[in-house]
Design a protein around this motif. Structure first.
Motif, mmCIF file in Angstrom:
data_model
loop_
_atom_site.group_PDB
_atom_site.id
_atom_site.type_symbol
_atom_site.label_atom_id
_atom_site.label_comp_id
_atom_site.label_asym_id
_atom_site.label_seq_id
_atom_site.Cartn_x
_atom_site.Cartn_y
_atom_site.Cartn_z
ATOM 1 N N UNK A 1 3.369 -2.803 3.962
ATOM 2 C CA UNK A 1 2.604 -4.039 3.848
ATOM 3 C C UNK A 1 1.385 -3.878 4.734
ATOM 4 N N UNK A 2 0.223 -4.157 4.175
ATOM 5 C CA UNK A 2 -1.010 -3.982 4.922
ATOM 6 C C UNK A 2 -1.909 -5.191 4.747
ATOM 7 N N UNK A 3 -2.496 -5.672 5.832
ATOM 8 C CA UNK A 3 -3.483 -6.753 5.746
ATOM 9 C C UNK A 3 -4.767 -6.183 5.165
ATOM 10 N N UNK A 4 -5.439 -6.989 4.341
ATOM 11 C CA UNK A 4 -6.715 -6.597 3.743
ATOM 12 C C UNK A 4 -7.621 -7.818 3.692
ATOM 13 N N UNK A 5 -8.906 -7.589 3.698
ATOM 14 C CA UNK A 5 -9.874 -8.684 3.629
ATOM 15 C C UNK A 5 -10.397 -8.815 2.203
ATOM 16 N N UNK A 6 -10.555 -10.061 1.754
ATOM 17 C CA UNK A 6 -11.227 -10.326 0.487
ATOM 18 C C UNK A 6 -12.716 -10.430 0.822
ATOM 19 N N UNK B 1 -13.667 -8.234 -4.022
ATOM 20 C CA UNK B 1 -12.930 -6.986 -3.874
ATOM 21 C C UNK B 1 -12.051 -7.094 -2.642
ATOM 22 N N UNK B 2 -11.076 -6.208 -2.566
ATOM 23 C CA UNK B 2 -10.286 -6.062 -1.338
ATOM 24 C C UNK B 2 -10.921 -4.957 -0.513
ATOM 25 N N UNK B 3 -11.023 -5.187 0.779
ATOM 26 C CA UNK B 3 -11.508 -4.155 1.684
ATOM 27 C C UNK B 3 -10.315 -3.691 2.490
ATOM 28 N N UNK B 4 -9.916 -2.445 2.259
ATOM 29 C CA UNK B 4 -8.702 -1.891 2.844
ATOM 30 C C UNK B 4 -8.958 -0.441 3.224
ATOM 31 N N UNK B 5 -8.737 -0.101 4.477
ATOM 32 C CA UNK B 5 -8.941 1.261 4.968
ATOM 33 C C UNK B 5 -10.342 1.775 4.633
ATOM 34 N N UNK C 1 0.849 -1.179 0.000
ATOM 35 C CA UNK C 1 0.000 0.000 0.000
ATOM 36 C C UNK C 1 0.883 1.226 0.000
ATOM 37 N N UNK C 2 0.658 2.092 -0.959
ATOM 38 C CA UNK C 2 1.421 3.342 -1.023
ATOM 39 C C UNK C 2 0.617 4.447 -0.360
ATOM 40 N N UNK C 3 1.283 5.197 0.472
ATOM 41 C CA UNK C 3 0.659 6.332 1.126
ATOM 42 C C UNK C 3 0.276 7.352 0.050
ATOM 43 N N UNK C 4 -1.003 7.738 -0.032
ATOM 44 C CA UNK C 4 -1.405 8.682 -1.083
ATOM 45 C C UNK C 4 -0.771 10.064 -0.934
ATOM 46 N N UNK C 5 -0.279 10.378 0.259
ATOM 47 C CA UNK C 5 0.333 11.683 0.493
ATOM 48 C C UNK C 5 1.845 11.656 0.328
ATOM 49 N N UNK C 6 2.437 10.467 0.394
ATOM 50 C CA UNK C 6 3.880 10.298 0.250
ATOM 51 C C UNK C 6 4.109 9.101 -0.661
ATOM 52 N N UNK C 7 4.124 9.307 -1.954
ATOM 53 C CA UNK C 7 4.152 8.231 -2.930
ATOM 54 C C UNK C 7 5.407 7.368 -2.887
ATOM 55 N N UNK C 8 6.490 7.845 -2.283
ATOM 56 C CA UNK C 8 7.704 7.041 -2.250
ATOM 57 C C UNK C 8 7.768 6.136 -1.016
#
Length: 87
Positions: free
Chosen positions: A31-36, A47-51, A20-27
């Protein structure tokens, strides 16, 4: 396809790990857990459910079935995997 990107079949309820890339700091990537989950907009798709957001599953996503595999891929692409962990 890349040696670190998997292409398994997913089921609603699976927990996966994504980059997962931070939308405010692209660089910065983490690693983030996500639910299908079942896609609420397309009932026959997953779909992935993330944040609190739904993301349609696609082959363009780096999705891993375990945190260990995600860490290995993170290390391959970005360096020290411990920097990518969200704990």
């Amino acid at each position: 396809m890349d040696q670190y990107n998997e292409s398994p079949t997913y089921n609603a309820g699976d927990i996966v790990y994504v980059f997962y890339r931070n939308p405010h700091t692209q660089d910065v990537a983490n690693i983030q857990a996500a639910a299908v989950v079942n896609n609420p907009e397309e009932p026959n798709e997953l779909a992935l459910f993330l944040f609190e957001t739904y993301y349609p599953l696609s082959n363009e996503m780096a999705i891993y079935s375990t945190e260990e595999k995600a860490n290995q891929a993170y290390n391959y692409y970005y360096g020290d995997a411990s920097e990518g962990l969200l704990k």
